[in-house]
Design a protein around this motif. Structure first.
Motif, short mmCIF file in Angstrom:
data_model
loop_
_atom_site.label_atom_id
_atom_site.label_comp_id
_atom_site.label_asym_id
_atom_site.label_seq_id
_atom_site.Cartn_x
_atom_site.Cartn_y
_atom_site.Cartn_z
N SER A 194 -65.78 -30.66 33.66
CA SER A 194 -66.82 -30.22 34.57
C SER A 194 -66.43 -30.49 36.02
O SER A 194 -66.61 -29.65 36.90
CB SER A 194 -68.13 -30.93 34.24
OG SER A 194 -69.16 -30.53 35.12
N GLY A 195 -65.84 -31.68 36.26
CA GLY A 195 -65.41 -32.00 37.61
C GLY A 195 -64.31 -31.09 38.11
O GLY A 195 -64.27 -30.73 39.30
N GLY A 196 -63.40 -30.69 37.22
CA GLY A 196 -62.35 -29.76 37.62
C GLY A 196 -62.89 -28.41 38.02
O GLY A 196 -62.45 -27.79 39.00
N VAL A 197 -63.89 -27.93 37.26
CA VAL A 197 -64.48 -26.63 37.58
C VAL A 197 -65.23 -26.69 38.91
O VAL A 197 -65.06 -25.84 39.78
CB VAL A 197 -65.41 -26.17 36.45
CG1 VAL A 197 -66.17 -24.91 36.85
CG2 VAL A 197 -64.61 -25.89 35.18
N LEU A 200 -62.53 -27.71 41.85
CA LEU A 200 -61.37 -26.88 42.16
C LEU A 200 -61.64 -25.40 41.87
O LEU A 200 -61.53 -24.56 42.77
CB LEU A 200 -60.16 -27.36 41.37
CG LEU A 200 -58.81 -26.72 41.70
CD1 LEU A 200 -58.48 -26.87 43.18
CD2 LEU A 200 -57.71 -27.34 40.84
N ALA A 201 -62.01 -25.07 40.64
CA ALA A 201 -62.25 -23.66 40.29
C ALA A 201 -63.34 -23.04 41.14
O ALA A 201 -63.32 -21.82 41.40
CB ALA A 201 -62.60 -23.54 38.80
N ILE A 202 -64.29 -23.85 41.59
CA ILE A 202 -65.43 -23.32 42.33
C ILE A 202 -65.01 -22.60 43.61
O ILE A 202 -65.75 -21.77 44.14
CB ILE A 202 -66.44 -24.45 42.65
CG1 ILE A 202 -67.79 -23.85 43.06
CG2 ILE A 202 -65.88 -25.39 43.71
CD1 ILE A 202 -68.89 -24.87 43.14
N PHE A 333 -73.54 -19.30 38.20
CA PHE A 333 -72.34 -18.93 37.46
C PHE A 333 -71.38 -20.12 37.37
O PHE A 333 -70.83 -20.42 36.31
CB PHE A 333 -71.66 -17.74 38.13
CG PHE A 333 -70.36 -17.33 37.49
CD1 PHE A 333 -70.29 -17.02 36.14
CD2 PHE A 333 -69.19 -17.28 38.24
CE1 PHE A 333 -69.10 -16.65 35.55
CE2 PHE A 333 -67.99 -16.91 37.66
CZ PHE A 333 -67.94 -16.59 36.30
N ALA A 334 -71.18 -20.83 38.49
CA ALA A 334 -70.29 -21.98 38.48
C ALA A 334 -70.79 -23.05 37.52
O ALA A 334 -70.00 -23.64 36.76
CB ALA A 334 -70.16 -22.54 39.89
#
Length: 351
Positions: A194-197, A200-202, A333-334
């Motif tokens: 969850s922290g990676g998304v 970073l992905a966000i 969405f995120a």
């Protein structure tokens, strides 16, 4: 506030590495539009030192910053769990807002921010720098029906750890430390996903959502936590395939790419990594007949772009940045991607 006659006064809430290495250099390049007036940080040493770089006053109090009559705009750069309350407080004080992502941690918080924005009329911009990159905005005008016909989206971020870029950008004071590694439980791995998304992905999820006809249908088919920090996620949404890979590592060479494919057109965007002040991304549209079109690099990047968008919003240009509804949809969405991916990791670990 009249942005046409004098630079707008900026108050900065949280003076960590993002402010020191990104926002202060960016605002220095936009000195005809903005001037830093107030630095607030819970550490008096950090607040005093950073404010001294720009000749601003400093404090350790949100209330003192919001009461400062020389502050027209508040940049919220605190930890994400504080963003929603601080955004609404700034808007209720009549201050325009640039908030680092995510601007809220739940859909309910996002809805409250949107309601406050409607009630106060105060402009809000979320600092998703790639959404304001000139190459992205230029290619949007040229890609035709790609959002409706795309079948595959790939986001790839293979980057050095931030401290390398921070140190290249400025002399950082007060960098937070990381706790030593401990036992990795399923719950910890799910939290890392969850922290990676959301960390970073966000950066690119608002862009990716552009190519999903039904973002609410996004489903995670595979999710893996990568070491030392990262994620690999494969998902589907209404028949389309989405692949998200993010990894921080010890190499210096950065890769930050967004790719979108339909049967007839391919979009490839090379973004500059975070903390780098070196112009925009480069976007290329490639067609089935062998031709291509290139957009960029342009002189400025999304860091300047987000501040310029806020300046335009304050001046009355409501098209300069996403609407409140779009911001809520981006966050929803995120959160969906992060929640589905972390649940997948947790379920697999317990199976």
């Amino acid at each position: 506030m009249n942005p046409q006659t004098t630079p707008l006064g900026v108050g900065i809430l949280g003076a960590g590495p993002v402010v020191q290495a990104i926002h202060l250099p960016t605002l220095a390049r936009l000195s005809d539009r903005f001037t830093v007036r107030h630095i607030m940080d819970i550490s008096p040493d950090v607040a005093a030192s950073v404010s001294g770089r720009v000749g601003a006053r400093w404090s350790t109090s949100l209330e003192e910053l919001l009461a400062d009559p020389d502050v027209d705009v508040v940049a919220i750069c605190s930890p994400p769990q504080f963003h929603a309350a601080q955004v609404t407080a700034a808007m209720n004080a009549g201050k325009a807002v640039l908030c680092e992502k995510p601007f809220a941690t739940t859909p309910e918080e996002a809805a409250e921010i949107a309601a406050t924005a409607r009630a106060t009329g105060v402009p809000v911009v979320v600092g998703a720098m790639h959404a304001f990159d000139p190459a992205w905005t230029a290619v949007r005008e040229a890609w035709g029906d790609l959002p409706a016909t795309a079948h595959t989206v790939r986001s790839t971020m293979i980057l050095p750890f931030n401290d390398r870029y921070e140190d290249w950008s400025t002399e950082v004071l007060g960098r937070p430390g990381f706790p030593p590694p401990g036992p990795t439980t399923p719950e910890i791995r799910a939290g890392m996903m969850s922290g990676g998304v959301l960390g970073l992905a966000i950066h690119d999820l608002p862009l990716i959502r552009t190519f999903l006809p039904a973002p609410e249908a996004f489903h995670v088919d595979s999710a893996t936590v990568l070491k030392p920090f990262g994620y690999s996620i494969i998902g589907t949404a209404d028949g389309g395939t989405i692949q998200l890979v993010g990894r921080l590592h010890a190499q210096w060479q950065p890769t930050w790419e967004l790719e979108v494919f339909s049967d007839d057109v391919a979009l490839h965007i090379d973004f500059t990594p975070s903390y780098v002040h070196a112009g925009s991304a480069v976007a290329t549209l490639s067609y089935a007949d062998g031709t291509s079109r290139r957009f960029g690099p342009y002189e400025h990047n999304g860091y300047e772009g987000e501040w310029l968008a806020l300046y335009a919003l304050i001046g009355g240009d409501t098209s300069a940045a996403p609407s409140g509804t779009a911001l809520i949809d981006d966050l929803t969405f995120a959160l969906r991607v992060a929640g589905n991916a972390s649940n997948y990791v947790l379920t697999e670990a317990r199976a």
